[in-house]
Design a protein around this motif. Sequence first.
Motif, PDB file in Angstrom:
ATOM      1  N   THR A 154     -10.907   6.262 -13.054  1.00  0.00           N
ATOM      2  CA  THR A 154     -11.306   4.949 -12.790  1.00  0.00           C
ATOM      3  C   THR A 154     -10.192   4.431 -11.766  1.00  0.00           C
ATOM      4  OG1 THR A 154     -12.617   4.672 -14.700  1.00  0.00           O
ATOM      5  CG2 THR A 154     -12.009   2.915 -13.356  1.00  0.00           C
ATOM      6  N   LEU A 155     -10.702   3.969 -10.645  1.00  0.00           N
ATOM      7  CA  LEU A 155      -9.731   3.071  -9.643  1.00  0.00           C
ATOM      8  C   LEU A 155     -10.129   1.635  -9.848  1.00  0.00           C
ATOM      9  CD1 LEU A 155     -10.814   5.030  -6.444  1.00  0.00           C
ATOM     10  CD2 LEU A 155      -9.011   5.574  -7.956  1.00  0.00           C
ATOM     11  N   GLU A 156      -8.826   0.995 -10.309  1.00  0.00           N
ATOM     12  CA  GLU A 156      -9.014  -0.589 -10.387  1.00  0.00           C
ATOM     13  C   GLU A 156      -8.344  -1.383  -9.571  1.00  0.00           C
ATOM     14  OE1 GLU A 156      -7.753  -1.738 -14.578  1.00  0.00           O
ATOM     15  OE2 GLU A 156      -8.109   0.523 -15.281  1.00  0.00           O
ATOM     16  N   ILE A 157      -9.209  -2.566  -9.045  1.00  0.00           N
ATOM     17  CA  ILE A 157      -8.823  -3.225  -7.971  1.00  0.00           C
ATOM     18  C   ILE A 157      -8.931  -4.799  -8.473  1.00  0.00           C
ATOM     19  CG2 ILE A 157      -9.498  -4.059  -5.631  1.00  0.00           C
ATOM     20  CD1 ILE A 157      -9.203  -0.765  -6.237  1.00  0.00           C
ATOM     21  N   LEU A 158      -7.903  -5.371  -8.227  1.00  0.00           N
ATOM     22  CA  LEU A 158      -7.706  -6.973  -8.571  1.00  0.00           C
ATOM     23  C   LEU A 158      -8.127  -7.621  -7.429  1.00  0.00           C
ATOM     24  CD1 LEU A 158      -7.162  -9.051 -10.413  1.00  0.00           C
ATOM     25  CD2 LEU A 158      -4.827  -8.828  -9.919  1.00  0.00           C
ATOM     26  N   VAL A 159      -9.198  -8.660  -7.154  1.00  0.00           N
ATOM     27  CA  VAL A 159      -9.407  -9.469  -6.170  1.00  0.00           C
ATOM     28  C   VAL A 159      -8.492 -10.570  -6.294  1.00  0.00           C
ATOM     29  CG1 VAL A 159     -11.060 -10.388  -4.821  1.00  0.00           C
ATOM     30  CG2 VAL A 159     -11.751  -8.327  -5.951  1.00  0.00           C
ATOM     31  N   GLN A 160      -7.671 -11.035  -5.275  1.00  0.00           N
ATOM     32  CA  GLN A 160      -6.890 -12.127  -5.354  1.00  0.00           C
ATOM     33  C   GLN A 160      -7.178 -13.170  -4.287  1.00  0.00           C
ATOM     34  OE1 GLN A 160      -3.072  -9.933  -5.437  1.00  0.00           O
ATOM     35  NE2 GLN A 160      -2.799 -10.900  -7.256  1.00  0.00           N
ATOM     36  N   GLU A 161      -6.999 -14.289  -4.141  1.00  0.00           N
ATOM     37  CA  GLU A 161      -7.178 -15.194  -2.947  1.00  0.00           C
ATOM     38  C   GLU A 161      -6.519 -14.490  -1.849  1.00  0.00           C
ATOM     39  OE1 GLU A 161      -5.401 -18.670  -4.930  1.00  0.00           O
ATOM     40  OE2 GLU A 161      -7.527 -19.636  -4.808  1.00  0.00           O
ATOM     41  N   SER A 162      -5.308 -13.698  -2.046  1.00  0.00           N
ATOM     42  CA  SER A 162      -4.711 -13.256  -0.774  1.00  0.00           C
ATOM     43  C   SER A 162      -5.268 -11.945  -0.586  1.00  0.00           C
ATOM     44  CB  SER A 162      -3.360 -12.914  -1.324  1.00  0.00           C
ATOM     45  OG  SER A 162      -3.242 -12.161  -2.216  1.00  0.00           O
ATOM     46  N   GLY A 163      -6.187 -11.357  -1.144  1.00  0.00           N
ATOM     47  CA  GLY A 163      -6.632 -10.089  -0.767  1.00  0.00           C
ATOM     48  C   GLY A 163      -7.158  -9.143  -1.990  1.00  0.00           C
ATOM     49  N   LEU A 164      -7.470  -7.985  -1.710  1.00  0.00           N
ATOM     50  CA  LEU A 164      -7.438  -6.710  -2.478  1.00  0.00           C
ATOM     51  C   LEU A 164      -6.215  -6.220  -2.721  1.00  0.00           C
ATOM     52  CD1 LEU A 164     -10.681  -5.260  -0.743  1.00  0.00           C
ATOM     53  CD2 LEU A 164     -10.756  -6.783  -2.731  1.00  0.00           C
ATOM     54  N   ARG A 165      -6.145  -5.862  -4.193  1.00  0.00           N
ATOM     55  CA  ARG A 165      -4.933  -5.311  -4.739  1.00  0.00           C
ATOM     56  C   ARG A 165      -5.112  -4.109  -5.483  1.00  0.00           C
ATOM     57  NH1 ARG A 165      -0.306  -7.653  -8.537  1.00  0.00           N
ATOM     58  NH2 ARG A 165       1.079  -6.363  -8.346  1.00  0.00           N
ATOM     59  N   LEU A 166      -4.623  -3.046  -5.059  1.00  0.00           N
ATOM     60  CA  LEU A 166      -5.036  -1.637  -5.933  1.00  0.00           C
ATOM     61  C   LEU A 166      -4.024  -1.704  -7.213  1.00  0.00           C
ATOM     62  CD1 LEU A 166      -6.133   1.163  -6.195  1.00  0.00           C
ATOM     63  CD2 LEU A 166      -4.086   1.972  -4.571  1.00  0.00           C
ATOM     64  N   MET A 167      -4.649  -1.536  -8.255  1.00  0.00           N
ATOM     65  CA  MET A 167      -3.910  -1.512  -9.461  1.00  0.00           C
ATOM     66  C   MET A 167      -3.610  -0.206 -10.024  1.00  0.00           C
ATOM     67  SD  MET A 167      -3.136  -4.833  -9.547  1.00  0.00           S
ATOM     68  CE  MET A 167      -2.725  -5.268 -11.184  1.00  0.00           C
ATOM     69  N   THR A 168      -4.330   0.856  -9.327  1.00  0.00           N
ATOM     70  CA  THR A 168      -4.251   2.186 -10.077  1.00  0.00           C
ATOM     71  C   THR A 168      -3.195   2.785  -9.345  1.00  0.00           C
ATOM     72  OG1 THR A 168      -6.800   2.249 -10.599  1.00  0.00           O
ATOM     73  CG2 THR A 168      -5.445   4.190 -10.528  1.00  0.00           C
ATOM     74  N   PRO A 169      -2.125   3.381 -10.074  1.00  0.00           N
ATOM     75  CA  PRO A 169      -0.962   4.140  -9.264  1.00  0.00           C
ATOM     76  C   PRO A 169      -1.309   5.305  -8.530  1.00  0.00           C
ATOM     77  CG  PRO A 169      -0.483   4.097 -11.591  1.00  0.00           C
ATOM     78  CD  PRO A 169      -1.868   3.538 -11.357  1.00  0.00           C
ATOM     79  N   ARG A 170      -1.023   5.513  -7.631  1.00  0.00           N
ATOM     80  CA  ARG A 170      -1.338   6.714  -6.719  1.00  0.00           C
ATOM     81  C   ARG A 170      -0.287   7.743  -7.079  1.00  0.00           C
ATOM     82  NH1 ARG A 170      -3.082   6.701  -0.474  1.00  0.00           N
ATOM     83  NH2 ARG A 170      -2.945   8.790  -0.953  1.00  0.00           N
ATOM     84  N   LYS A 171      -0.389   8.950  -6.834  1.00  0.00           N
ATOM     85  CA  LYS A 171       0.414  10.200  -7.064  1.00  0.00           C
ATOM     86  C   LYS A 171       1.514  10.127  -6.082  1.00  0.00           C
ATOM     87  CE  LYS A 171       0.837  14.948  -6.786  1.00  0.00           C
ATOM     88  NZ  LYS A 171      -0.104  16.230  -6.457  1.00  0.00           N
ATOM     89  N   PRO A 172       2.922  10.077  -6.486  1.00  0.00           N
ATOM     90  CA  PRO A 172       3.910   9.700  -5.488  1.00  0.00           C
ATOM     91  C   PRO A 172       4.106  10.870  -4.514  1.00  0.00           C
ATOM     92  CG  PRO A 172       4.754  10.033  -7.804  1.00  0.00           C
ATOM     93  CD  PRO A 172       3.285  10.314  -7.878  1.00  0.00           C
TER      94      PRO A 172
END
Length: 172
Positions: A154-172
């Motif tokens: 599951t990919l988790e996204i937080l929608v903030q007033e300032s924009g979309l923020r990815l909450m799922t960490p990507r592989k380094p």
Amino acid sequence: MNSSYRLRFVLGLAGLIFALGGCASAPAPKAYGVKITLDTPLVGTSVQIDLVGVNELADLPKWQNYSVTDYWQPNNSFRRDARKYTMQFGRDTANTQTLLSSDPHWAEWLRTGALQLVIVADLPGTQTDQAGNADPRRLILPLDKAAWGGKVDTLEILVQESGLRLMTPRKP
């Protein structure tokens, strides 16, 4: 003996080239659950989110550069023609919505060669258009399993007033 040595050398070199060529694998796209959550200040406000699976070669350049402001204009043909999944948030909707990995949209997107997921938000306030992920209302994510370490479902996204923020960490 000299020709035998050359033959073994050539065959060995060919084997090495073949083996190394196999190391670079093609992207393996995956259908993910996509969980979108509104940040507290946006709860109860009208927010629309479109998700679109796009083909990297044919569609991605258009999606990276298309004006998000124009995209959300009434009767916009680019948005109308997009094979999208839409989430609508408002006063009487849940603050978190999920596109399931089993949703039929995924089958269509993957069948057409989607390697990227484009998420576009219609946020309150005035924003300046920018290309790609520089526009805070647009988030372009890879669908390749390798980008997420193969263990993410599951990919988790937080929608903030300032924009979309990815909450799922990507592989380094």
